[in-house]
Structure formats: structure tokens, C-alpha cells
Motif scaffolding. Structure first.
Motif, PDB file in Angstrom:
ATOM      1  N   ILE A 201     -25.341  97.896 115.207  1.00  0.00           N
ATOM      2  CA  ILE A 201     -26.587  98.633 115.061  1.00  0.00           C
ATOM      3  C   ILE A 201     -27.793  97.752 115.383  1.00  0.00           C
ATOM      4  O   ILE A 201     -27.909  96.626 114.883  1.00  0.00           O
ATOM      5  N   ASP A 202     -28.685  98.264 116.201  1.00  0.00           N
ATOM      6  CA  ASP A 202     -30.010  97.679 116.361  1.00  0.00           C
ATOM      7  C   ASP A 202     -30.884  98.360 115.308  1.00  0.00           C
ATOM      8  O   ASP A 202     -31.217  99.535 115.436  1.00  0.00           O
ATOM      9  N   ALA A 203     -31.266  97.615 114.282  1.00  0.00           N
ATOM     10  CA  ALA A 203     -31.894  98.218 113.097  1.00  0.00           C
ATOM     11  C   ALA A 203     -33.405  98.369 113.195  1.00  0.00           C
ATOM     12  O   ALA A 203     -34.049  98.702 112.191  1.00  0.00           O
TER      13      ALA A 203
ATOM     14  N   PHE B 224     -29.945  92.641 112.165  1.00  0.00           N
ATOM     15  CA  PHE B 224     -30.601  92.423 113.453  1.00  0.00           C
ATOM     16  C   PHE B 224     -31.419  93.637 113.858  1.00  0.00           C
ATOM     17  O   PHE B 224     -30.996  94.790 113.697  1.00  0.00           O
ATOM     18  N   GLY B 225     -32.585  93.361 114.419  1.00  0.00           N
ATOM     19  CA  GLY B 225     -33.395  94.413 115.035  1.00  0.00           C
ATOM     20  C   GLY B 225     -34.115  93.841 116.239  1.00  0.00           C
ATOM     21  O   GLY B 225     -34.577  92.700 116.213  1.00  0.00           O
ATOM     22  N   SER B 226     -34.235  94.617 117.293  1.00  0.00           N
ATOM     23  CA  SER B 226     -34.879  94.113 118.511  1.00  0.00           C
ATOM     24  C   SER B 226     -36.393  94.298 118.501  1.00  0.00           C
ATOM     25  O   SER B 226     -37.124  93.572 119.162  1.00  0.00           O
ATOM     26  N   ASP B 227     -36.874  95.302 117.781  1.00  0.00           N
ATOM     27  CA  ASP B 227     -38.275  95.741 117.848  1.00  0.00           C
ATOM     28  C   ASP B 227     -38.620  96.238 119.249  1.00  0.00           C
ATOM     29  O   ASP B 227     -39.753  96.105 119.708  1.00  0.00           O
ATOM     30  N   TRP B 228     -37.633  96.820 119.927  1.00  0.00           N
ATOM     31  CA  TRP B 228     -37.885  97.447 121.232  1.00  0.00           C
ATOM     32  C   TRP B 228     -38.742  98.696 121.019  1.00  0.00           C
ATOM     33  O   TRP B 228     -38.560  99.411 120.038  1.00  0.00           O
TER      34      TRP B 228
END
Length: 276
Positions: A3-5, A229-233
Motif C-alpha cells: 500500500i502507498d499510504a 510508506f507513503g509517496s505523497d504523490w
């Protein structure tokens, strides 16, 4: 589940999205799930948590509508006015929407250093706790003390710290941020999102070793079970490509076991937000 959170979606509106300045020209356009879906697939992600970018009830409806079309959205962190005497009524509007897992306020845009510890805001947090919602902390240094007071006053509330509290990576200042992280991590109900790091560095000239001290401190304070983890995309695109968000953290995961890696890349987020 990988998951990208932390992702945002929007139909760009120059007046509403005034925080996207001329210096951010690259993200002055629409961003929807189909713009990132292939990249997610190429990097083995099964889904994302969509986080509010606009402070309105309509933002919740917009993200819910997207989630009906794009199944990669596994959860939503929305917005209600936590200071409002009508916060219960606002929450009730979305009570039947299982995809809304929590809420967030853009506290980083609030000049009041005590914002998070005002009585009206604390009543809003208490409402989230009562209804089982998470709360994402988006703060700046002047909010450190009120953040600690807010968390201490709400031991049953599940908090997620966004972007490791946006440390001043560009200037490589460390001590004040590090002291805050150590104090915040002592509260077991607080988790931390390793996200948005590139945009806190020099967008054009950052190097991997610019992040080392910050990441090592966060990992040491929170432990491996409370990190996601999160990208902040697409905001991360200001400082590079989606792959850079991965590269910044991957270098620091060498001592993670396979189970701990699974946690960082998705299982911890699934557990925290209650994703399915």
C-alpha cells in the motif's frame, strides 16, 4: 497487501488550490488515479490511501466518487471541521461510507501554535475517537508543543504523523525536530508515515545521504511496527519522480526482516487504517 499510504487526487482549481504556487508549476494540473495506476502496478502496489487535499465536505464526496470507479483506492482520509459545534452532524453524513477511515486538518497552514490543543479542536478529536476514526497529523515546528499536548490528552485516539513532521532537510537542521520525534514516539497510539521527504529537501539538488540522519532517527524512535510508506504523490513530483520516493527509503531497510518489510510496505497501513 502493498500500500502507498499517502496519495492525493484533484481537479486543479487555481483559486481553491492556491497553495500550489507558481514554483509548483509541475503539479498545476489535474491528477487522477489513472495517472498513477500503471506506475503503482510496475512497483508492485495493490492500492493507496487517498488523503484530502482540500478542506471541504465536498472533498470527501469527490474521493468517494473516485473510489467507486478506481478500486486501487483502498481507504480515504477525509476532512470535517473538527472545530465546529456541528462536527457530529458532519461525521454522520459519511457514517455509512466504510472507505472513509479517518480525517485530517491542514494544521501546517494554521499560524496558531496552540491550534491542536484548543478546546473546540479537542472536542472534534474526541468525536473521532468515539466513532473509531483515525487522525492524520500534518504539522509544522511551531505546532510541536500543542501536538504533544493533544496526543497526551487523547490516549485512545489513533494518530498518524504525516511526512515525519516535515523536518528541515533542506537546511539540515536536526536537533529540535529530533527531540520532538523522540517525545511523540513515546506515545504508543502514534504511528508515523515515511512520506513527503523529497519536498522537504532541496528539490533540484538533494542527495540520498541528506535523508540518512532523519530516517535513522525515525526508525529508531518509532520502531518498525509503527511505520508506513507513503509517496505523497503527486506533490512528490516537485522533487523528482515517483521512483525517487521509493529510493529515498529503500536504502535504509536493509536490516528489516521479510515480515518487517511487509509491514512497512503495506501491512502496517492495512492494520492502522483497517483496509480491506
Amino acid at each position: 497487501m502493498r500500500i502507498d499510504a499517502h496519495q492525493h487526487f484533484w481537479l486543479f482549481d487555481q483559486e481553491r488550490d492556491a497553495w500550489i504556487t507558481a514554483a509548483m508549476e509541475r503539479i498545476q494540473r489535474n491528477f487522477l488515479p489513472n495517472d498513477i495506476s500503471m506506475t503503482l502496478k510496475e512497483n508492485g502496489f495493490d492500492g493507496v490511501v487517498a488523503v484530502q487535499a482540500s478542506q471541504s465536505l465536498q472533498e470527501n464526496r469527490f474521493l468517494l466518487e473516485l473510489a467507486q470507479v478506481y478500486k486501487l483506492i483502498k481507504g480515504i482520509v477525509g476532512w470535517v471541521d473538527l472545530r465546529s459545534p456541528e462536527v457530529e452532524q458532519q461525521l454522520a453524513q459519511f457514517a455509512d461510507q466504510d472507505l472513509i477511515k479517518g480525517y485530517r486538518h491542514v494544521v501546517e497552514g494554521e499560524e496558531d501554535p496552540d491550534f491542536l490543543h484548543r478546546d473546540e479542536f479537542l472536542r472534534g478529536i474526541a468525536a473521532l475517537t468515539e466513532h473509531g476514526y483515525t487522525y492524520d497529523l500534518l504539522i509544522r515546528p511551531w505546532h510541536y508543543e500543542s501536538t504533544l499536548k493533544c496526543v497526551a490528552a487523547n490516549p485512545q485516539q489513533a494518530f498518524m504523523l504525516d511526512h515525519i513532521a516535515k523536518p528541515p532537510i533542506k537546511t539540515q537542521e536536526f536537533s529540535a525536530w529530533a527531540a520532538f520525534i523522540e517525545k511523540l514516539a513515546s506515545f504508543s497510539n502514534v504511528h508515523c508515515k515515511v512520506s513527503g521527504l523529497g519536498t522537504e529537501a532541496d528539490w533540484k539538488h538533494w542527495k540520498l545521504d541528506h535523508f540518512t540522519e532523519y530516517l535513522e532517527h525515525v526508525f529508531g524512535c518509532f520502531g518498525k511496527g509503527r511505520l508506513v510508506f507513503g509517496s505523497d504523490w503527486p506533490v512528490c513530483l516537485l522533487a523528482g519522480e515517483y521512483s525517487d520516493s521509493l529510493n529515498i527509503v529503500e536504502h535504509h531497510l536493509r536490516d528489516f526482516s521479510s515480515e518487517e518489510l511487509a509491514g512497512f510496505w503495506g501491512d502496517n497501513a492495512v492494520k492502522f487504517y483497517g483496509l480491506k
